[in-house]
Design a protein around this motif. Sequence first.
Motif, short mmCIF file in Angstrom:
data_model
loop_
_atom_site.label_atom_id
_atom_site.label_comp_id
_atom_site.label_asym_id
_atom_site.label_seq_id
_atom_site.Cartn_x
_atom_site.Cartn_y
_atom_site.Cartn_z
N ASN A 43 8.34 14.93 37.37
CA ASN A 43 6.99 15.09 37.92
C ASN A 43 6.36 16.40 37.47
OD1 ASN A 43 7.23 12.67 39.32
ND2 ASN A 43 7.92 13.65 41.21
N THR A 44 7.16 17.46 37.44
CA THR A 44 6.65 18.77 37.02
C THR A 44 6.21 18.74 35.56
OG1 THR A 44 8.14 19.83 38.61
CG2 THR A 44 7.15 21.22 36.91
N PHE A 45 7.01 18.13 34.69
CA PHE A 45 6.65 18.04 33.28
C PHE A 45 5.43 17.15 33.09
CE2 PHE A 45 10.73 19.95 32.33
CZ PHE A 45 10.47 20.64 31.15
N TYR A 46 5.36 16.06 33.83
CA TYR A 46 4.18 15.18 33.76
C TYR A 46 2.92 15.96 34.12
CZ TYR A 46 1.00 11.35 35.06
OH TYR A 46 -0.08 10.51 35.17
N TYR A 47 3.00 16.72 35.19
CA TYR A 47 1.86 17.51 35.64
C TYR A 47 1.48 18.55 34.59
CZ TYR A 47 -0.66 21.00 38.43
OH TYR A 47 -1.58 21.90 38.89
N ALA A 48 2.48 19.27 34.06
CA ALA A 48 2.20 20.33 33.09
C ALA A 48 1.64 19.78 31.79
CB ALA A 48 3.48 21.13 32.82
N LEU A 49 2.19 18.65 31.32
CA LEU A 49 1.75 18.09 30.04
C LEU A 49 0.31 17.59 30.09
CD1 LEU A 49 4.96 16.13 28.94
CD2 LEU A 49 3.96 18.14 27.83
N ILE B 180 17.93 27.24 36.96
CA ILE B 180 17.69 26.17 35.99
C ILE B 180 16.21 26.16 35.60
CG2 ILE B 180 17.62 23.67 35.69
CD1 ILE B 180 20.20 23.49 37.24
N LEU B 181 15.33 26.34 36.59
CA LEU B 181 13.90 26.41 36.29
C LEU B 181 13.60 27.61 35.40
CD1 LEU B 181 11.00 25.44 36.73
CD2 LEU B 181 10.92 26.86 38.80
N PHE B 182 14.25 28.73 35.65
CA PHE B 182 14.06 29.91 34.81
C PHE B 182 14.45 29.62 33.36
CE2 PHE B 182 16.24 33.52 32.78
CZ PHE B 182 15.17 34.39 32.64
N ILE B 183 15.56 28.93 33.16
CA ILE B 183 16.02 28.60 31.81
C ILE B 183 15.01 27.68 31.13
CG2 ILE B 183 17.81 27.40 30.50
CD1 ILE B 183 19.81 28.43 32.59
N ILE B 184 14.48 26.70 31.87
CA ILE B 184 13.49 25.78 31.30
C ILE B 184 12.24 26.53 30.88
CG2 ILE B 184 11.95 23.86 31.84
CD1 ILE B 184 14.14 22.75 33.68
N ILE B 185 11.74 27.41 31.76
CA ILE B 185 10.53 28.18 31.45
C ILE B 185 10.78 29.11 30.26
CG2 ILE B 185 8.98 29.97 32.31
CD1 ILE B 185 9.19 28.72 35.06
N LEU B 186 11.93 29.75 30.25
CA LEU B 186 12.26 30.65 29.14
C LEU B 186 12.31 29.89 27.82
CD1 LEU B 186 13.16 33.45 28.15
CD2 LEU B 186 15.52 32.78 28.67
N ALA B 187 12.93 28.72 27.82
CA ALA B 187 13.04 27.93 26.59
C ALA B 187 11.67 27.50 26.08
CB ALA B 187 13.93 26.71 26.82
N LEU B 188 10.84 27.01 26.97
CA LEU B 188 9.50 26.56 26.57
C LEU B 188 8.65 27.74 26.09
CD1 LEU B 188 8.66 23.93 29.33
CD2 LEU B 188 9.28 23.50 26.95
N ILE C 97 3.70 28.41 32.40
CA ILE C 97 4.49 29.06 33.44
C ILE C 97 3.95 28.72 34.83
CG2 ILE C 97 5.19 31.28 34.40
CD1 ILE C 97 5.20 32.37 31.54
N GLY C 98 2.61 28.77 34.97
CA GLY C 98 2.01 28.46 36.27
C GLY C 98 2.21 27.01 36.67
N ALA C 99 2.07 26.08 35.71
CA ALA C 99 2.21 24.66 36.02
C ALA C 99 3.63 24.32 36.43
CB ALA C 99 1.79 23.81 34.82
N LEU C 100 4.62 24.91 35.75
CA LEU C 100 6.01 24.64 36.10
C LEU C 100 6.41 25.28 37.43
CD1 LEU C 100 7.75 25.04 32.61
CD2 LEU C 100 7.11 22.94 33.79
N VAL D 229 9.55 20.95 41.21
CA VAL D 229 10.78 21.74 41.26
C VAL D 229 10.70 22.84 42.31
CG1 VAL D 229 12.32 23.26 39.97
CG2 VAL D 229 11.33 21.26 38.85
N VAL D 230 9.63 23.62 42.34
CA VAL D 230 9.55 24.74 43.28
C VAL D 230 9.46 24.27 44.73
CG1 VAL D 230 8.24 26.79 43.95
CG2 VAL D 230 8.63 26.30 41.53
N PRO D 231 8.64 23.25 45.06
CA PRO D 231 8.70 22.75 46.44
C PRO D 231 10.08 22.21 46.82
CG PRO D 231 6.70 21.99 45.36
CD PRO D 231 7.54 22.64 44.30
N TYR D 232 10.77 21.58 45.87
CA TYR D 232 12.12 21.09 46.15
C TYR D 232 13.07 22.25 46.37
CZ TYR D 232 16.34 18.24 45.69
OH TYR D 232 17.54 17.61 45.91
N LEU D 233 12.89 23.33 45.61
CA LEU D 233 13.68 24.55 45.82
C LEU D 233 13.44 25.09 47.22
CD1 LEU D 233 13.81 27.50 43.29
CD2 LEU D 233 13.49 27.92 45.71
#
Length: 295
Positions: free
Chosen positions: A69-75, A266-274, A219-222, A243-247
Amino acid sequence: MKKKEGIWFYFFISPWLTGFLGLTIGPILFSIYMSFTDWDMFLSPHFIGFANYATLLTDDPVFWKSVGNTFYYALIAVPLGMCISLWIAYYLNKKLKGITFFRVLYYLPSVVPVVASSLLFIQLFAPTEGLINQALSFIGIQGPQWLLDAQWVKLSLVIMSLWGVGGGVVLLLAGMKGIPPELYEASSIDGASSGQSFFNITFPMLTPVIFFNLVTGIIGALQTFAQVFIVTAGGPDNASQMVVPYLFQNAFQFYKMGYASAIAWILFIIILALTLIVFRSSALWVHYEEGKENG
């Protein structure tokens, strides 16, 4: 003298250094440790190794749904918001009477508190009494349930994100003001149309600003939280869970602080990679003025 200056230097930066170590570095290191524990914030943390990460990656369908859902929203939200910001900025850059009023008008929504704007959109997306569905009914279209329909709820959040495009508009306007007018004069002499001037002068010269908006937008969208937490609470059936509301839910509702810390890393790693991917690709499309290097 140098030793004395060094002592005064550390004396004056000590408040910031203390805050940085105690309020930034300290919590970061502690969150890393917590991600390897089972901790409910009441009893002492129990070290469990990589169990939190193993559960997240192999046995938590809600986490993977929130990631999707987070990636769908960001994309959708990030490119759409950037395109609309560029389109608005292009026309707000015109030298017209009263244009300052419209610049302020487009920027104001971006400074409205997110809680207030979220409550506003709850009313706008209401199934029967909402202004959006009422407007659609005037042209013979029956509006969807929006926030109550799993197929429409993520699109509703994307529409909400467009409310704050004014911040990007201001940055793009500032970039447009910095473009040398001689470039447009030369293109006009060569017979270039307004469209050709935009794609060959305006857009290339704005790519550093677009690059900045892209990085901060991703970064903001994720990290989207308030809109989901206030408007949908992740529903219906986790269709809008991110992801953040689930966290937050795991940390402060289920009291699974160790599990929430694992989600955060895990979210940090995803944001860093992107972010690294965007930075590496910037050499292919970001244009800098002569004498400036791509950082």
